[in-house]
Write an enzyme that holds these catalytic residues in place. Structure first.
Site, PDB file in Angstrom:
ATOM      1  N   ARG A 298       0.814  -1.211   0.000  1.00 31.23           N
ATOM      2  CA  ARG A 298       0.000   0.000   0.000  1.00 31.23           C
ATOM      3  C   ARG A 298       0.856   1.274   0.000  1.00 31.23           C
ATOM      4  O   ARG A 298       0.329   2.376  -0.129  1.00 31.23           O
ATOM      5  CB  ARG A 298      -0.939  -0.007   1.215  1.00 31.23           C
ATOM      6  CG  ARG A 298      -0.227   0.240   2.528  1.00 31.23           C
ATOM      7  CD  ARG A 298      -1.048  -0.205   3.727  1.00 31.23           C
ATOM      8  NE  ARG A 298      -2.163   0.685   4.022  1.00 31.23           N
ATOM      9  CZ  ARG A 298      -2.138   1.669   4.912  1.00 31.23           C
ATOM     10  NH1 ARG A 298      -1.005   1.947   5.551  1.00 31.23           N
ATOM     11  NH2 ARG A 298      -3.204   2.377   5.151  1.00 31.23           N
TER      12      ARG A 298
ATOM     13  N   TRP B  50      12.457   7.698   6.280  1.00 29.85           N
ATOM     14  CA  TRP B  50      13.485   6.903   6.966  1.00 29.85           C
ATOM     15  C   TRP B  50      13.628   5.519   6.360  1.00 29.85           C
ATOM     16  O   TRP B  50      14.718   4.947   6.373  1.00 29.85           O
ATOM     17  CB  TRP B  50      13.299   6.882   8.472  1.00 29.85           C
ATOM     18  CG  TRP B  50      12.277   5.978   9.096  1.00 29.85           C
ATOM     19  CD1 TRP B  50      10.965   5.865   8.779  1.00 29.85           C
ATOM     20  CD2 TRP B  50      12.495   5.086  10.205  1.00 29.85           C
ATOM     21  NE1 TRP B  50      10.342   4.971   9.621  1.00 29.85           N
ATOM     22  CE2 TRP B  50      11.264   4.488  10.494  1.00 29.85           C
ATOM     23  CE3 TRP B  50      13.609   4.765  10.977  1.00 29.85           C
ATOM     24  CZ2 TRP B  50      11.110   3.553  11.532  1.00 29.85           C
ATOM     25  CZ3 TRP B  50      13.455   3.840  12.003  1.00 29.85           C
ATOM     26  CH2 TRP B  50      12.215   3.237  12.277  1.00 29.85           C
ATOM     27  N   ASP B  51      12.551   4.999   5.767  1.00 25.31           N
ATOM     28  CA  ASP B  51      12.654   3.724   5.044  1.00 25.31           C
ATOM     29  C   ASP B  51      13.805   3.749   4.044  1.00 25.31           C
ATOM     30  O   ASP B  51      14.526   2.764   3.862  1.00 25.31           O
ATOM     31  CB  ASP B  51      11.373   3.453   4.237  1.00 25.31           C
ATOM     32  CG  ASP B  51      10.157   3.193   5.078  1.00 25.31           C
ATOM     33  OD1 ASP B  51       9.527   2.144   4.893  1.00 25.31           O
ATOM     34  OD2 ASP B  51       9.796   4.064   5.890  1.00 25.31           O
TER      35      ASP B  51
ATOM     36  N   ARG C 279       4.372  16.864   8.698  1.00 28.40           N
ATOM     37  CA  ARG C 279       5.323  16.159   9.559  1.00 28.40           C
ATOM     38  C   ARG C 279       6.449  15.549   8.722  1.00 28.40           C
ATOM     39  O   ARG C 279       6.328  15.353   7.521  1.00 28.40           O
ATOM     40  CB  ARG C 279       4.627  15.056  10.355  1.00 28.40           C
ATOM     41  CG  ARG C 279       4.076  13.920   9.502  1.00 28.40           C
ATOM     42  CD  ARG C 279       3.434  12.840  10.361  1.00 28.40           C
ATOM     43  NE  ARG C 279       2.960  11.712   9.576  1.00 28.40           N
ATOM     44  CZ  ARG C 279       1.743  11.636   9.030  1.00 28.40           C
ATOM     45  NH1 ARG C 279       0.884  12.619   9.195  1.00 28.40           N
ATOM     46  NH2 ARG C 279       1.391  10.573   8.335  1.00 28.40           N
TER      47      ARG C 279
ATOM     48  N   GLN D 285       9.916  12.559   9.325  1.00 28.97           N
ATOM     49  CA  GLN D 285      10.182  11.240   9.904  1.00 28.97           C
ATOM     50  C   GLN D 285      11.582  11.284  10.496  1.00 28.97           C
ATOM     51  O   GLN D 285      12.278  12.298  10.367  1.00 28.97           O
ATOM     52  CB  GLN D 285      10.049  10.131   8.840  1.00 28.97           C
ATOM     53  CG  GLN D 285       8.671   9.518   8.774  1.00 28.97           C
ATOM     54  CD  GLN D 285       8.647   8.182   8.034  1.00 28.97           C
ATOM     55  OE1 GLN D 285       9.427   7.953   7.123  1.00 28.97           O
ATOM     56  NE2 GLN D 285       7.730   7.303   8.427  1.00 28.97           N
TER      57      GLN D 285
ATOM     58  N   ARG E 275      -5.683  12.040  10.475  1.00 28.58           N
ATOM     59  CA  ARG E 275      -4.872  11.965   9.262  1.00 28.58           C
ATOM     60  C   ARG E 275      -5.755  11.578   8.084  1.00 28.58           C
ATOM     61  O   ARG E 275      -6.572  10.645   8.208  1.00 28.58           O
ATOM     62  CB  ARG E 275      -3.766  10.935   9.433  1.00 28.58           C
ATOM     63  CG  ARG E 275      -2.687  11.312  10.424  1.00 28.58           C
ATOM     64  CD  ARG E 275      -1.709  10.159  10.615  1.00 28.58           C
ATOM     65  NE  ARG E 275      -2.345   8.999  11.206  1.00 28.58           N
ATOM     66  CZ  ARG E 275      -2.074   7.734  10.869  1.00 28.58           C
ATOM     67  NH1 ARG E 275      -1.173   7.467   9.945  1.00 28.58           N
ATOM     68  NH2 ARG E 275      -2.703   6.750  11.464  1.00 28.58           N
ATOM     69  N   PRO E 276      -5.623  12.224   6.935  1.00 27.75           N
ATOM     70  CA  PRO E 276      -6.450  11.876   5.777  1.00 27.75           C
ATOM     71  C   PRO E 276      -6.335  10.405   5.390  1.00 27.75           C
ATOM     72  O   PRO E 276      -7.324   9.783   4.997  1.00 27.75           O
ATOM     73  CB  PRO E 276      -5.917  12.788   4.673  1.00 27.75           C
ATOM     74  CG  PRO E 276      -5.380  13.976   5.392  1.00 27.75           C
ATOM     75  CD  PRO E 276      -4.796  13.433   6.665  1.00 27.75           C
ATOM     76  N   GLU E 277      -5.128   9.840   5.497  1.00 27.66           N
ATOM     77  CA  GLU E 277      -4.920   8.451   5.066  1.00 27.66           C
ATOM     78  C   GLU E 277      -5.434   7.444   6.081  1.00 27.66           C
ATOM     79  O   GLU E 277      -5.420   6.228   5.818  1.00 27.66           O
ATOM     80  CB  GLU E 277      -3.434   8.215   4.771  1.00 27.66           C
ATOM     81  CG  GLU E 277      -2.524   8.128   5.981  1.00 27.66           C
ATOM     82  CD  GLU E 277      -2.068   9.476   6.525  1.00 27.66           C
ATOM     83  OE1 GLU E 277      -1.070   9.493   7.277  1.00 27.66           O
ATOM     84  OE2 GLU E 277      -2.702  10.510   6.221  1.00 27.66           O
TER      85      GLU E 277
ATOM     86  N   ASP F 134       4.591   3.875  14.404  1.00 27.88           N
ATOM     87  CA  ASP F 134       3.144   4.059  14.509  1.00 27.88           C
ATOM     88  C   ASP F 134       2.464   2.687  14.333  1.00 27.88           C
ATOM     89  O   ASP F 134       2.369   2.205  13.221  1.00 27.88           O
ATOM     90  CB  ASP F 134       2.624   5.073  13.495  1.00 27.88           C
ATOM     91  CG  ASP F 134       3.206   4.884  12.094  1.00 27.88           C
ATOM     92  OD1 ASP F 134       4.360   4.419  11.935  1.00 27.88           O
ATOM     93  OD2 ASP F 134       2.493   5.209  11.140  1.00 27.88           O
TER      94      ASP F 134
ATOM     95  N   GLU G 289       6.985  -6.477   5.394  1.00 27.22           N
ATOM     96  CA  GLU G 289       7.247  -5.217   6.079  1.00 27.22           C
ATOM     97  C   GLU G 289       7.801  -5.459   7.479  1.00 27.22           C
ATOM     98  O   GLU G 289       8.655  -4.724   7.961  1.00 27.22           O
ATOM     99  CB  GLU G 289       5.942  -4.421   6.157  1.00 27.22           C
ATOM    100  CG  GLU G 289       6.042  -3.110   6.886  1.00 27.22           C
ATOM    101  CD  GLU G 289       4.681  -2.487   7.158  1.00 27.22           C
ATOM    102  OE1 GLU G 289       4.642  -1.278   7.437  1.00 27.22           O
ATOM    103  OE2 GLU G 289       3.661  -3.212   7.103  1.00 27.22           O
TER     104      GLU G 289
END
Length: 505
Positions: A121, A128-129, A174, A176, A249-251, A286, A470
């Site tokens: 997704r 940071w990934d 924001r 990261q 948050r919109p997402e 998160d 992940e």
């Protein structure tokens, strides 16, 4: 904010709200990533006209006027007869996106160079990934892609004044964990030390973003915290995670809108809850019991009231990188300033974050300057950045080996809260942090033992599923990693990167 930078909740108003609450899409990130085929104003006008018709179908309307995104790896077929390494080498091309074109109304912030997305997704670059992904790209000889990704982050800093969580309009409130300095260090290994001068303007600018509020007379301003002792400001500076926006948050709109009722029941101010949830997202963790006062209930998330040990270690490293860059560019006076800042921060980290009783580094509450109860892998960052003394590192090692080392690698925390950054899950970036941290102090046997367990777990899951995940359940490899608000994702950028880095270490 210009219209091009407005997030989908602003651009699409009541249509956004109706879609996100309707459950048309099981994942509320789907609609915010959808690409409008007409201008947002036109789509809104059509929506207001058509929604009053008796036969109106919201899902049909959305699919008529938006391109619905797919998983980043939706058409890729794995070959489990391959080695995991060979599979990852194939995946790099699948996860690589070309330079972006600007599309009116799209939430994507266009980037000028190709980049690697995490997968599933997550169809955009994540901050940071990307550092951990780059570790693997370097081992795969894809140095041009590493260079392009550093240039993309430099572009984001130049354009927006900081690096957002990812290249989406809904991430513009924001950041990261600040790994850009480490990215520049990595590129300098590839291209040589002149890299430090090339990216010095962006290093300065991003550091200034994290330090905004330093000149304020307030003890706490934005990301900046000035510890108070005896009712007096010390004049020294630490940092916290922070997002000022008091809305869902919109997402994650539906889930976080529904949380408001629970917050009211628990007598938590919803505006404060939303800021804390967003700040937790800026941390990358998160969500986790690390941020939750009762270690269980999401409305009790208190991220903005906590000084995180990992963030402050990262900013110590950033100050060291800036000092190195100024030295490389012949600006010794500035180098001296940043070496002094780094030394001051190192002293504060040692003074405030070390818990002598636990024998471990912990986060600290801003109000009391006392450690939080949480034992987490964030406490290993002082070893990664060689801040700890050998005696401290020995005690951290012993607790890690006794409590955190599991059959599949390092578990993130010792609390089983149901959140994804907690027991029983392990995450690739933290495996790398602990591995390097232990090597820094000579704990080679333990570091390699955990490395081998993690690689074997990755191999086993790939052989069974054909996927790189992940996150992983490192406690029981029969069970799939879970927790959080969305299913485990495959791809997966930082898992691939750390696998390659550990394999070649």
């Amino acid at each position: 904010m210009t219209k091009n930078l407005a997030s989908p909740d602003i651009l699409f108003g009541e249509l956004f709200r109706d879609v996100q609450l309707s459950r048309i899409f099981t994942d509320t990130k789907t609609f915010v990533d959808a690409v409008p085929m007409l201008s947002p104003d036109t789509i809104l006008m059509l929506y207001r006209a058509e929604k009053e018709k008796p036969d109106f179908n919201l899902e049909q309307f959305v699919r008529q006027y938006f391109l619905i995104p797919e998983s980043a790896t939706s058409h890729f077929v794995s070959d489990t007869s391959m080695t995991t390494k060979a599979h990852i080498e194939r995946l790099w091309d699948v996860l690589t996106r070309p330079a972006d074109q600007l599309v009116e109304g799209s939430s994507r912030l266009p980037l000028p160079h190709p980049y690697v997305v995490p997968g599933g997704r997550f169809r955009e670059i994540f901050y940071w990934d990307s550092y951990f992904t780059m570790l693997g790209l370097q081992r795969s000889g894809r140095n041009g892609l590493v260079r392009g990704m550093v240039d993309n982050f430099a572009y984001l800093i130049d354009t927006y004044g900081f690096i957002p969580n990812g290249n989406r309009t809904y991430f513009l409130t924001r950041s990261q964990p600040p790994f850009f300095g480490l990215m520049v260090e990595l590129l300098a290994e590839i291209d040589g030390p002149d890299v430090f001068c090339e990216y010095l303007p962006q290093l300065e600018k991003e550091y200034a973003y994290w330090m905004a509020g330093e000149q304020s007379e307030a003890a706490v301003a934005d990301h900046v915290v000035k510890p108070v002792t005896g009712g007096v400001l010390t004049g020294r500076v630490l940092n916290r995670y922070w997002d000022p926006t008091p809305t869902p948050r919109p997402e994650a709109f539906r889930v976080e809108t529904e949380l408001k009722q629970e917050a009211n029941f628990l007598e938590v101010n919803p505006d404060d809850m939303y800021r804390n949830l967003r700040a937790a997202c800026e941390s990358g963790w998160d969500f986790s019991s690390r941020w939750i006062s009762d270690e269980q209930s999401i409305p009790y998330t208190e991220t903005v009231d906590i000084l995180p040990v990992d963030l402050n270690c990262l900013l110590y490293s950033y100050e060291r990188t800036l000092a190195r860059a100024f030295t490389q560019c012949g600006q010794e006076a500035q180098a001296t300033v940043f070496n002094r800042k780094a030394d001051d921060r190192k002293q504060l980290i040692q003074q405030l974050f070390w818990d002598e009783q636990a024998g471990f580094y912990k986060d600290v509450r801003i109000g009391t300057l006392q450690p939080t109860p949480a034992l987490t892998l964030a406490g290993v960052f002082p070893l990664f950045f060689q801040i700890a003394t050998f005696e401290q590192a020995q005690r951290v090692h012993d607790l890690l080996e006794q409590e955190f080392l599991q059959a599949g690698g390092w578990v993130t925390t010792l609390k089983q809260s149901g959140q994804q950054w907690d027991w029983p899950n392990g995450w690739a970036p933290l495996q790398w942090i602990v591995y390097q941290g232990l090597l820094n102090y000579g704990f080679t046997t333990t570091a390699r033992k955990a490395r081998d367990r993690w690689l074997m777990l990755n191999d086993k899951v790939f052989q069974v599923t054909g996927k790189m995940m992940e996150k992983y359940n490192v406690v029981d490899d029969v069970l799939v990693a879970g927790g959080g608000k969305y299913p485990n994702q495959d791809g997966f950028g930082w898992t691939n990167g750390v696998y390659m880095a550990l394999l070649h270490s």
